[in-house]
Design an enzyme around this catalytic site. Structure first.
Site, mmCIF file in Angstrom:
data_model
loop_
_atom_site.group_PDB
_atom_site.id
_atom_site.type_symbol
_atom_site.label_atom_id
_atom_site.label_comp_id
_atom_site.label_asym_id
_atom_site.label_seq_id
_atom_site.Cartn_x
_atom_site.Cartn_y
_atom_site.Cartn_z
ATOM 1 N N GLU A 1 0.849 -1.184 0.000
ATOM 2 C CA GLU A 1 0.000 0.000 0.000
ATOM 3 C C GLU A 1 0.888 1.237 0.000
ATOM 4 O O GLU A 1 1.631 1.473 0.955
ATOM 5 C CB GLU A 1 -0.913 -0.007 1.231
ATOM 6 C CG GLU A 1 -1.849 1.188 1.293
ATOM 7 C CD GLU A 1 -2.774 1.155 2.502
ATOM 8 O OE1 GLU A 1 -3.247 2.239 2.897
ATOM 9 O OE2 GLU A 1 -3.014 0.059 3.042
ATOM 10 N N GLU B 1 5.029 4.653 3.670
ATOM 11 C CA GLU B 1 4.694 6.037 3.991
ATOM 12 C C GLU B 1 5.983 6.791 4.299
ATOM 13 O O GLU B 1 6.916 6.236 4.879
ATOM 14 C CB GLU B 1 3.750 6.074 5.199
ATOM 15 C CG GLU B 1 3.380 7.449 5.711
ATOM 16 C CD GLU B 1 2.742 8.325 4.659
ATOM 17 O OE1 GLU B 1 3.245 9.446 4.469
ATOM 18 O OE2 GLU B 1 1.755 7.884 4.020
ATOM 19 N N ASP C 1 9.960 7.122 0.242
ATOM 20 C CA ASP C 1 9.198 7.533 -0.924
ATOM 21 C C ASP C 1 8.718 6.298 -1.673
ATOM 22 O O ASP C 1 9.497 5.372 -1.949
ATOM 23 C CB ASP C 1 10.089 8.396 -1.819
ATOM 24 C CG ASP C 1 9.455 8.698 -3.150
ATOM 25 O OD1 ASP C 1 8.412 9.366 -3.167
ATOM 26 O OD2 ASP C 1 9.987 8.238 -4.189
ATOM 27 N N ASP D 1 -2.159 12.203 -2.984
ATOM 28 C CA ASP D 1 -2.178 13.665 -3.061
ATOM 29 C C ASP D 1 -2.455 14.082 -4.501
ATOM 30 O O ASP D 1 -1.726 13.694 -5.413
ATOM 31 C CB ASP D 1 -0.824 14.212 -2.617
ATOM 32 C CG ASP D 1 -0.854 15.710 -2.345
ATOM 33 O OD1 ASP D 1 -1.600 16.421 -3.052
ATOM 34 O OD2 ASP D 1 -0.128 16.163 -1.445
ATOM 35 N N PHE E 1 -9.156 10.431 4.018
ATOM 36 C CA PHE E 1 -9.321 11.351 2.905
ATOM 37 C C PHE E 1 -10.585 11.044 2.110
ATOM 38 O O PHE E 1 -11.214 11.932 1.563
ATOM 39 C CB PHE E 1 -8.085 11.319 2.003
ATOM 40 C CG PHE E 1 -6.881 11.937 2.635
ATOM 41 C CD1 PHE E 1 -6.763 13.316 2.741
ATOM 42 C CD2 PHE E 1 -5.870 11.152 3.153
ATOM 43 C CE1 PHE E 1 -5.667 13.901 3.344
ATOM 44 C CE2 PHE E 1 -4.759 11.718 3.760
ATOM 45 C CZ PHE E 1 -4.661 13.102 3.853
#
Length: 260
Positions: free
Chosen positions: A87, A112, A139, A162, A241
């Site tokens: 993920e 993450e 990253d 994002d 989100f």
């Protein structure tokens, strides 16, 4: 200066490496901005020190030592023969921790860049006794490139990345032709890439890229997912989100690809 595909550019303080692929495809690029910083509580620090060594890994950003980081999945999870899902961009890990008990036969690796988010997920994993989740700090593109061997993953998830809404920032979006190619190379044949977004402009961006990678068969969002997709895709847990998007009446768009 041109560099071989697996050669790292020098690390820059405050941001991860960006591999120079030199394959003619587009990859997300980072600008000259600082990552959000956050401190951990005393309890989080204690949990991190006690549990991160066996549940987490950190991407090595040193170009001299970063070449040999490929994860031995069976050794890390302490079991063999279980499908592995990565993920990318797990955030605070609320949905990761909630979904993991629904798929205990799968190895879940949350990637993450922000330590506070990973600390929250780590805490939830420890408190919940969740045994099938591991974490990588780094990253997402670099982690895929450096820490996973080709043809080893059964699934990759990118939920509500994002959107980088300003046009000049679109090059930072993770969904690019190069990223899709990299993901395809890490998936096993038949492996699934699952992307979700609530951002209309980002959805249009993705729509333009759904068939750009020859090694990925675009499935759209088929109704009969139980038989066409061998990875849990009925997301019963709403991410942070996603919840914000639904509060604003955003339309959730989901995309599935299968490695040919």
């Amino acid at each position: 200066m041109d560099l071989p595909p697996d050669t790292a550019l020098p690390a820059h303080r405050g941001r991860p490496l960006q591999t120079e692929f030199n394959d003619g495809r587009d990859y997300p690029r980072l600008g000259s901005f600082s990552f959000r910083r956050g401190t951990l509580t005393d309890n989080q620090e204690h949990t991190w020190e006690e549990n991160w060594p066996h549940l987490g890994r950190v991407l090595d950003e040193n170009p001299v030592t970063a070449s040999d980081q490929v994860i031995d999945l069976d050794s890390w999870f302490g079991r063999t023969g279980h499908p592995t899902i990565v993920e990318i961009g797990s955030g605070t890990g609320t949905s990761t921790a909630a979904m993991a008990p629904l798929e205990t036969d799968h190895n879940i690796i949350a990637v993450e860049i922000y330590r506070p988010g990973l600390a929250k997920l780590l805490g939830a994993v420890v408190r919940g006794g969740i045994t099938n989740v591991r974490m990588v700090k780094g990253d997402g593109v670099e982690v895929l490139q450096r820490m996973f061997a080709p043809d080893t993953l059964d699934g990759v998830r990118i939920f509500f990345p994002d959107p980088w809404p300003k046009a000049r920032h679109h090059k930072r979006r993770i969904i690019q032709s190069g990223t899709l190619h990299l993901i395809a190379s890490r998936l096993k044949p038949g492996g699934i890439l699952h992307v979700a977004t609530d951002h209309a402009d980002y959805a249009e961006w993705i729509d333009e890229l759904v068939t750009v990678e020859d090694d990925l068969e675009y499935l759209g969002w088929p109704e009969d997912r139980d038989t066409t997709v061998p990875v849990l895709t009925d997301r019963q847990i709403i991410t942070k989100f996603e919840g914000k998007g639904l509060d604003k009446d955003h339309v959730i768009r989901e995309y599935l690809w299968r490695r040919r």
